[in-house]
Enzyme design. Structure first.
Site, PDB file in Angstrom:
ATOM      1  CE  LYS A 176      -6.782   6.176   5.601  1.00  0.00           C
ATOM      2  NZ  LYS A 176      -8.045   6.468   5.431  1.00  0.00           N
TER       3      LYS A 176
ATOM      4  NE  ARG B 207       0.402  13.609  -0.360  1.00  0.00           N
ATOM      5  CZ  ARG B 207      -0.954  13.160  -0.450  1.00  0.00           C
ATOM      6  NH1 ARG B 207      -1.199  12.193   0.785  1.00  0.00           N
ATOM      7  NH2 ARG B 207      -1.857  13.488  -1.295  1.00  0.00           N
TER       8      ARG B 207
END
Length: 320
Positions: free
Chosen positions: A88, A230
């Protein structure tokens, strides 16, 4: 868990109509590609012969896939081997719609013309990145109304998603990798994806990245079709949690911090108040965030009263 995944995938596959329009790059001969991570090659996967795009109203918002936060990797068992993991990045999310770069909010990023002029005419999704621990420099550079070429020469556009394309995540990744290789733009690259084999391997990778001051991991369910919003198939995993809160007061410092900010009094979205006094450098203490500013803080856990434990300042929060 497997039944749940299959059901969700079935629902995703039936949503929307699929245009049988081949991407020009997909009509080229497609070779095998090995995903490289830490110098090790993983099993090659044959590229799909075609990846048609998904119908979408051009007036709608950006087709962003948003990850959920994963607190315990054991939640993914027994299907953990169906996931791919990647670092990430501590960057700024950037969406290329084929013509312009956009922040997650939909505001245009004032990138130099030379930075994007050879980008493809189809959407890309990724992070603008300067390197680990360089978020503040990066954030300042990409938010300028007038781009600074010297700053942008230090920025890479690191891709992780091929928006609005059919096929599962593994196929989309491989197709996009093929395109990036053909374009050969020095600042356009893929974020490597590594197969997950076990919880132990995933935890070891997270610990390794944490020691290297990385943000954490992103986990993609390899069999997931593209769906904006999402996602139940993308997770972010960090060694610590983070959240946002609003500055409601600035407390004066004492001792070595005399004449500077000592701590911020913050309010969470739930209306809880707590004091934050760690994680600031001297420059931030001399010029603290104004009252009303949103900030991001990092913490390890919650107290019985619902307040963050071992909280420390990360950065001023930009909703984009």
């Amino acid at each position: 868990m497997e039944l749940y995944k299959n059901k969700c995938l079935s629902e995703l596959n039936t949503q929307g109509k699929v245009r049988r329009q081949f991407l020009c790059c997909a009509l080229l001969p497609l070779n095998f590609f090995s995903v490289m991570t830490n110098g090790q090659a993983h099993d090659a996967i044959e590229m799909p012969a075609e990846l048609p795009s998904v119908d979408r109203d051009s007036s709608s918002t950006l087709a962003l896939v948003l990850p959920q936060t994963l607190s315990d990797v054991r939640q993914l068992e027994p299907n953990i081997a169906d996931y791919l993991m990647s670092e990430k990045l501590d960057g700024v999310r950037a969406y290329w719609d084929g013509k312009q770069l956009y922040f997650r909010s939909g505001r245009v990023i004032a990138a130099p013309t030379w930075f994007t002029e050879k980008f493809p005419a189809h959407p890309l999704d990724g992070e603008l990145w300067m390197g680990r621990g360089q978020f503040e420099r990066l954030s300042g550079a990409v938010r300028r109304q007038q781009a600074n070429d010297d700053e942008w020469r230090q920025i890479q556009y690191c891709l992780f998603e091929y928006p609005l394309v059919t096929g599962d995540f593994r196929q989309r990744f491989m197709a996009l990798q093929n395109i990036v290789q053909k374009l050969a733009i020095p600042w356009l690259r893929m974020i490597p994806q590594e197969p997950v084999k076990s919880v132990a391997q995933l935890e070891a990778k997270l610990k390794q990245l944490s020691l290297q001051k990385a943000e954490g991991l992103v986990l993609h369910y390899a069999k997931a079709e593209f769906q904006a919003g999402r996602s139940a198939f993308v997770y972010k995993l960090k060694p610590q949690h983070d959240a946002e809160a609003k500055v409601i007061a600035i407390q004066a410092g004492q001792g070595k911090y005399h004449g500077m900010m000592g701590a911020l009094l913050l309010e969470t979205p739930e209306g809880k108040h707590f004091k934050l006094g760690t994680g600031f450098d001297d420059e931030m203490r001399k010029n603290p965030p104004e009252v009303g500013t949103l900030i991001t803080y990092r913490y390890r856990d919650w107290t019985a009263n619902g307040l963050p434990k071992f909280a420390s300042f990360v950065r001023v929060y930009h909703p984009e």
